[in-house]
Design an enzyme around this catalytic site. Structure first.
Site, short mmCIF file in Angstrom:
data_model
loop_
_atom_site.label_atom_id
_atom_site.label_comp_id
_atom_site.label_asym_id
_atom_site.label_seq_id
_atom_site.Cartn_x
_atom_site.Cartn_y
_atom_site.Cartn_z
N CYS A 2 -8.20 -21.24 24.54
CA CYS A 2 -8.50 -20.97 25.96
C CYS A 2 -7.22 -21.17 26.75
CB CYS A 2 -9.55 -21.94 26.48
SG CYS A 2 -11.02 -22.01 25.46
N ARG A 29 -5.24 -15.46 26.38
CA ARG A 29 -5.71 -16.59 25.57
C ARG A 29 -7.24 -16.64 25.49
NH1 ARG A 29 -2.00 -20.62 24.36
NH2 ARG A 29 -3.72 -22.03 23.99
N TRP A 76 -12.36 -18.80 25.77
CA TRP A 76 -12.65 -18.05 24.54
C TRP A 76 -13.68 -18.91 23.81
CZ3 TRP A 76 -11.46 -13.38 22.60
CH2 TRP A 76 -11.64 -13.16 21.24
N ASN A 102 -9.11 -27.21 26.25
CA ASN A 102 -8.86 -26.23 25.20
C ASN A 102 -8.79 -26.99 23.89
OD1 ASN A 102 -7.94 -24.10 23.60
ND2 ASN A 102 -5.81 -24.50 24.12
N GLY A 103 -9.51 -26.52 22.88
CA GLY A 103 -9.50 -27.21 21.59
C GLY A 103 -10.91 -27.39 21.08
N GLU A 479 -4.92 -6.27 0.91
CA GLU A 479 -4.59 -6.58 2.31
C GLU A 479 -3.10 -6.35 2.58
OE1 GLU A 479 -6.13 -6.80 4.89
OE2 GLU A 479 -4.92 -7.93 6.30
N LYS A 483 -1.66 -3.74 5.40
CA LYS A 483 -0.72 -4.09 6.47
C LYS A 483 0.48 -3.14 6.45
CE LYS A 483 -2.91 -5.98 8.14
NZ LYS A 483 -4.14 -6.61 8.45
N GLU A 486 -0.55 0.56 7.51
CA GLU A 486 -0.90 0.83 8.91
C GLU A 486 0.28 0.59 9.85
OE1 GLU A 486 -4.07 -1.68 10.40
OE2 GLU A 486 -3.27 -3.43 9.41
N HIS A 502 -4.42 2.79 -15.95
CA HIS A 502 -5.39 3.88 -16.05
C HIS A 502 -5.12 4.98 -15.03
CE1 HIS A 502 -7.68 1.50 -18.90
NE2 HIS A 502 -7.48 0.46 -18.10
N LYS A 602 -7.85 -1.80 18.22
CA LYS A 602 -8.20 -3.16 17.79
C LYS A 602 -9.66 -3.26 17.40
CE LYS A 602 -7.19 -7.42 16.99
NZ LYS A 602 -6.51 -7.62 15.70
C1 F6R Z 1 -6.40 -4.00 9.92
C2 F6R Z 1 -7.47 -4.18 10.89
C3 F6R Z 1 -8.71 -3.39 10.72
C4 F6R Z 1 -9.94 -4.23 11.03
C5 F6R Z 1 -11.21 -3.38 10.99
C6 F6R Z 1 -12.45 -4.22 11.19
O1 F6R Z 1 -5.28 -4.76 10.23
O2 F6R Z 1 -7.34 -4.95 11.80
O3 F6R Z 1 -8.80 -2.85 9.43
O4 F6R Z 1 -10.01 -5.28 10.09
O5 F6R Z 1 -11.15 -2.39 11.97
O6 F6R Z 1 -12.43 -4.87 12.42
P1 F6R Z 1 -13.41 -6.05 12.74
O7 F6R Z 1 -13.06 -7.20 11.86
O8 F6R Z 1 -13.21 -6.34 14.20
O9 F6R Z 1 -14.80 -5.56 12.45
#
Ligand code: F6R
Length: 607
Positions: A2, A29, A76, A102-103, A479, A483, A486, A502, A602
């Site tokens: 927060c 935040r 948050w 916050n915490g 993963e 990263k 993307e 394979h 996002k």
């Molecule tokens: C990759 C990334 C996306 C999300 C995906 C699901 O870095 O951020 O692949 O993981 O869009 O998003 P959430 O977790 O918000 O459902």
């Protein structure tokens, strides 16, 4: 996570405006609710509400509040959904003390019960509200305001950055800190406290970052700092900040993504503090289920893959990981009233995940949510949910929220194992090792960042990469691939290493970079075999290896040494860090913006 701001002004009485403008700068935040308290003409004035700061300002007139002294908060949610009652500041019973926090207060339940027995009346469901009542309790026993805050700090367990004001001593803000950031600002129009530097910069560049155990008394003319554990006075250095406001928002890092990679140890500390009751509820639901599905998209799906390994290895449970957009097509005929769906979504708003959850719910399944966003659609659709407590993630690519999901799932698998009476000794030693994970992550970031940067520089012009791993490290390899893909727009690949023979191996030619995850665990010898296969075909081998594994060092063209883990299930949370850093540095070397990769959002709210 927060945002907190406090001001003690020398002349003007426009603290409402100063707080409001500062909270806007701290909105990154947290932004599910906000509030302010000021002292005006001997009265405590409090205004708060749900929504972004501007919405709360429109409905509550935050910026019009008068008074020379005040505190504000942008929230948050962790304990208690976003609501007006749960928004800060919180008051004591008499309304004479206001507190922002916050915490996470770990022992809030026991404190709350004890305070309620002594007659205190609570209005919210937050852990934070115990602080004003504790201060009040000590003041009822004859202590002054500052001493009461000090004693309250002594009684709190967990993490806190907190600021309090009180009508009895209306010229001061008393701040305490343990593990959550709190910074004082020394200005010409007065003095300030803030959970981050950016909000201080319009008023001053002279700052004092408080340290764990500090209590600060802030008034318009000066600042005094004590150690709240001993009561003795402390000297703290005043720093002059030369950051631009933009850099300050990122705490001095070039991008939010890098900041968030570095925040992972803190994020995991917060997960480890998460209340056990939610894990117990989720575990008892999963234990009753005859079928379990783990459902998510993207990075959260990789956390699901990890979760299925953890549940199988620790609790002997079969949990099927399914990509959310495929869930209906693949599983709809399997769902009945005895099915549990564990849905994971950082945002809690991903349309594919929510659709899968709705489809499962309509067929009678029970829903457990794991999310970073309290009050999101996923929390509303879930029968039980667990908050991952990672704080807002600004970078589009998930980093700290992935490691937090991994640790939530590990804790849940441990809870399941315990409740089944399985492998208690192993679970106990894993719990002990897990408590040291944040420090291990810190060490990995420190030791690997420069080396990874060098490797990124050497290989960034390559047209493709492949990530290979075995066992519980496969989700980490996937993963790492995601990263890189993307952020650098490279067609990267990832496989369970055994599967590479394979098909993938046909791609390998002289200099093709293959990244191996090769800890010294049960998979290490087979991984060594896969490395030799790739090496024989001319691949460049980049390996994450365990410290001192000389044999793999000899074989690899480039390597990053990683600390050992006694339990293999801890590898993903640390091995993903160099892969996140690699993706970050390749992206910046190519001149891309890792915080805002093209075509991505996002939160993906369309199917
Ligand atoms: C990759 C990334 C996306 C999300 C995906 C699901 O870095 O951020 O692949 O993981 O869009 O998003 P959430 O977790 O918000 O459902």
């Amino acid at each position: 996570m927060c945002g907190i701001f406090g001001c003690a002004l020398l002349n003007g009485d426009n603290s409402g405006e100063v707080l409001y403008n500062s909270l806007k700068r701290l909105e990154y935040r947290g932004y599910d609710s906000a509030g302010q308290a000021t002292i005006d003409a001997g009265k405590m004035i409090v205004a708060k509400g749900v929504g972004k700061i501007d919405e709360v300002n429109s409905s509550q007139g935050l910026s019009r509040m008068r008074g020379k002294i005040g505190i504000g908060h942008t929230r948050w949610a962790t304990h208690g959904a976003p609501s007006k009652e749960n928004a800060h500041p919180h008051l004591d019973c008499s309304g004479r003390i206001a507190v922002v926090h916050n915490g996470i207060i770990e022992n809030f339940m026991e404190l709350r019960n004890a305070l309620q027995e002594r007659g205190h009346v609570f209005r919210s469901r937050t852990d934070s509200e115990v602080i004003p009542h504790l201060i009040e309790d000590f003041m009822r026993r004859g202590k002054g305001f500052v001493e009461a805050v000090r004693l309250a700090a002594e009684n709190l367990r967990g993490s806190f950055a907190s600021a309090a004001i009180c009508l009895d001593e209306p010229d001061k803000i008393v701040c305490i800190r343990m593990e959550s950031p709190l910074i004082l600002g020394i200005g010409t129009i007065g003095n300030f406290c803030s959970s981050d530097i950016p909000a201080l910069l319009p008023y001053t560049n002279k700052v004092i970052p408080l340290e764990d155990g500090d209590l600060a008394i802030v008034d318009a003319r000066g600042i005094k700092i004590l150690d709240w554990r001993t009561g003795s006075a402390l000297e703290r250095e005043v720093l002059e900040v030369s950051w631009s406001p933009e850099v300050a928002m990122k705490s001095g890092f070039a991008h939010f993504m890098l900041k968030e990679i570095h925040e992972q140890p803190m994020a995991i500390r917060n997960v480890l503090r998460g209340q056990r009751i939610y894990y117990e509820l989720a575990a008892s639901m999963l234990k009753r289920a005859s079928k379990i599905f783990l459902v998510a998209c993207g990075t959260s799906y990789h956390a699901c893959l990890f979760g299925s390994y953890a549940m199988a290895n620790l609790a002997g449970l079969t949990a099927h990981p399914v990509i959310a957009s495929e869930f209906e097509a693949q599983c709809k005929n399997l769902i009945d009233g005895k099915t549990s769906v564990l849905a994971i979504s950082q945002s809690g708003e991903t349309a594919d995940t929510l659709n899968a959850v709705r489809a499962a719910k309509a067929r009678g399944a029970s829903i457990i949510g794991i999310t970073n966003t309290m009050g999101s659609s996923l929390t509303r659709l879930s029968d039980v949910y667990i908050g991952q407590n990672s704080g807002p993630e600004v970078g589009v690519a998930a980093t700290k929220t992935f490691t937090a999901q991994v640790v939530v799932l590990l804790k849940l698998a441990m809870e399941l194992a315990r409740s089944e009476g399985r492998r208690n000794g192993a679970v106990d030693s894993l719990a002990e090792e897990l408590s040291g994970l944040p420090s291990k992550m810190e060490a990995v970031i420190r030791a690997s960042e420069e080396r990874v940067k060098g490797i990124a520089l050497k290989y960034s012009a390559k047209g493709s990469f492949c990530f290979l791993a075995r066992g519980v490290n496969v989700p980490t390899a996937l993963e790492g691939r995601l990263k890189l893909l993307e952020l650098s727009y490279l067609p990267a690949l990832a496989y369970p290493a055994g599967e590479s023979k394979h098909g993938f191996i046909a791609v390998v030619e002289e200099g093709y970079p293959v990244i191996f995850l090769a800890p010294r665990d049960s998979t290490r010898d087979r991984i060594l075999g896969n490395m030799m296969e790739m090496k024989a075909r001319g691949a460049s081998i980049i390996a994450l290896i365990e410290e001192g594994d000389e044999e793999l060092k000899q074989l690899a063209d480039d390597f990053v040494e990683m600390p050992p883990c006694a339990n293999e299930l801890l590898y993903p949370a640390i091995y993903v860090i160099p892969l996140q850093l690699f993706a970050y540095y390749v992206s910046t070397l190519k001149g891309y913006d890792p915080d805002m990769p093209r075509n991505l959002a996002k939160s993906v709210t369309v199917v």
